[in-house]
Design an enzyme around this catalytic site. Sequence first.
Site, mmCIF file in Angstrom:
data_model
loop_
_atom_site.group_PDB
_atom_site.id
_atom_site.type_symbol
_atom_site.label_atom_id
_atom_site.label_comp_id
_atom_site.label_asym_id
_atom_site.label_seq_id
_atom_site.Cartn_x
_atom_site.Cartn_y
_atom_site.Cartn_z
ATOM 1 C CG LEU A 19 27.503 14.728 -62.877
ATOM 2 C CD1 LEU A 19 27.692 16.175 -62.403
ATOM 3 C CD2 LEU A 19 28.772 13.939 -62.600
ATOM 4 C CG ASN A 20 26.407 9.635 -66.812
ATOM 5 O OD1 ASN A 20 25.269 10.011 -66.642
ATOM 6 N ND2 ASN A 20 26.769 9.070 -67.929
ATOM 7 C CG ASP A 21 29.593 10.297 -69.850
ATOM 8 O OD1 ASP A 21 29.592 9.587 -68.858
ATOM 9 O OD2 ASP A 21 29.457 9.848 -71.006
ATOM 10 C CD GLN A 37 24.694 12.127 -70.788
ATOM 11 O OE1 GLN A 37 24.024 11.116 -70.849
ATOM 12 N NE2 GLN A 37 24.434 13.196 -71.550
ATOM 13 C CE1 TYR A 81 21.635 7.842 -72.561
ATOM 14 C CE2 TYR A 81 22.919 6.332 -73.887
ATOM 15 C CZ TYR A 81 22.005 6.553 -72.874
ATOM 16 O OH TYR A 81 21.488 5.487 -72.183
ATOM 17 C CB SER A 82 28.198 11.804 -73.920
ATOM 18 O OG SER A 82 28.066 11.640 -72.534
ATOM 19 N NE ARG A 156 27.369 4.818 -75.741
ATOM 20 C CZ ARG A 156 27.066 3.537 -75.925
ATOM 21 N NH1 ARG A 156 26.207 3.168 -76.853
ATOM 22 N NH2 ARG A 156 27.637 2.608 -75.164
ATOM 23 C CG ASP A 157 29.490 8.810 -76.287
ATOM 24 O OD1 ASP A 157 28.310 9.144 -76.064
ATOM 25 O OD2 ASP A 157 30.026 7.827 -75.742
ATOM 26 C CD GLU A 211 30.332 3.766 -73.033
ATOM 27 O OE1 GLU A 211 29.126 3.592 -73.150
ATOM 28 O OE2 GLU A 211 30.883 3.927 -71.922
HETATM 29 C C1 FRU Z 1 29.610 6.856 -70.883
HETATM 30 C C2 FRU Z 1 28.237 6.804 -71.522
HETATM 31 C C3 FRU Z 1 28.253 7.352 -72.918
HETATM 32 C C4 FRU Z 1 26.818 7.769 -73.112
HETATM 33 C C5 FRU Z 1 26.467 8.286 -71.754
HETATM 34 C C6 FRU Z 1 25.042 8.056 -71.348
HETATM 35 O O1 FRU Z 1 29.557 6.884 -69.490
HETATM 36 O O2 FRU Z 1 27.735 5.480 -71.501
HETATM 37 O O3 FRU Z 1 28.722 6.446 -73.896
HETATM 38 O O4 FRU Z 1 26.681 8.751 -74.114
HETATM 39 O O5 FRU Z 1 27.321 7.640 -70.847
HETATM 40 O O6 FRU Z 1 24.754 8.691 -70.127
#
Ligand code: FRU
Length: 472
Positions: A19-21, A37, A81-82, A156-157, A211
Amino acid sequence: MADDRWRMGFHLMPPIGWLNDPNGLCQLNGVYHVFHQYSPDWPQPGAPRGWGHATSTDLAHWEHHGMVISPDTPDEASGSYSGCALVMPKAAPNGSDAVRFYYTGNVKEQGDFDYILTGRRATQILIESDDGFAMGDKQVLLRNADYPAFCSCHVRDPKVWRDADGTWWMILGARDVESTGLVLVLRSKDGYTWENAHQVRSDAPFGFMWECPDRVVLDGNTYLSCCPQGMQAYPWSHGLRDQAGYFPLPAGCDLSDADSAVRADEFALWDNGFDFYAPQTFTDAQGRTLLIAWMGMPEAPYVSAPNDLTWCHCLTVPRVLSRLEDGSIAQQPAPELKVLRGEKVELAGAGTSALLEHRADIEVDGIDGPFFLTLDDALEIAYDGSAFTLRFLDIEGVGAGRTFRNSALEALHDLRVLVDDSAVEVFANGGRLALATRWFPTADALRVSLEGTCSAAVAWPMGDGVRATYTQ
Ligand code: FRU
């Protein structure tokens, strides 16, 4: 069974995998939605990354629904992605609120590329949903050719909002061809067709890429939250490349203003701990602004999945934001978490108390002078009269490589410490200082040692709002 031992009770974590964002945060028709994520097939090389999904009606009990946005189109082959959610009041066919999700499709082309100026595609994608669960078709809104010519491939994001006039705004994190971080601001009449409006930059270059930009409005004051990369040389960065913080905008200024700019020396870190990145905020039906972050850190020199854990990382608890008189932002755990509290235990004012489990909500009030709260003789939360320190006494074992974090502090009045198996969040002085860290304790019971003067020290064992859905 270490794998199970470190699973959490009230921090959202992946059932399995990575898991991330946090993504797509919103409250829709009374239900809180947290997307994130997610790579369930991690640690397999090239494991697809998309959006996982969890829901709750009270911010304390969560249900996980697996991967709900997958990288299954050519415009997101290297990851969905995010991105964000925007609630559309009464827009569903049954008259309830609908939602739009805006996110970035990432594609890394095969070949000999630097993936900065060449070889990477960043596509902004929209999905409409009538209920937050059933996902509509993916609509491509923007491709690299649509961004200003000064942009590298890193864009992105998206975070999207509508202003009082009904104009739609989108901010995107970007890296320009000179490798300076910035935010692109785009405008739309309908949320489908977008045009470049302007950019927000800092007065002095501040990292090579920003980001996860976010717009936070508290009491009519706007802040730009973002995660600048390339910060390792700053003395306050602890040598870490990536940081998460916010810039206050000048009074009366919003990101939609063409001349909005931010000051590098006004950047404030959201969190002074070890594990905090990519925060995202949303406003709920009560009008509160809530923040949830990834309790992880890209490229960190410490470990988050020791002992070959089959899952990696978690999110912070939801934090309620409030603006302080000096313009800084306080963060406090959502009060809803208190429903998970068991029977209150008085802690030995000076000395060591053993609690039954490794999940506890600890409150210390009326602190006067230097104060030390130590968990399991392994993680020390210390105030020496001028500095507030989070220090691992067992760096290699319990800390998995984490050392210490120092913040200057004039006086310590109170502490709130949330201990949730392998996650700890510390809030000092009513949330003026927040510190998140992972830890990997091995003792059966939690030992809390206090040293110093305080008027009250209590703890509650914490129940389990998430584990049931992860171990089924
Ligand atoms: C931040 C990031 C975002 C991207 C996502 C990819 O942690 O790098 O910029 O959208 O994670 O998992």
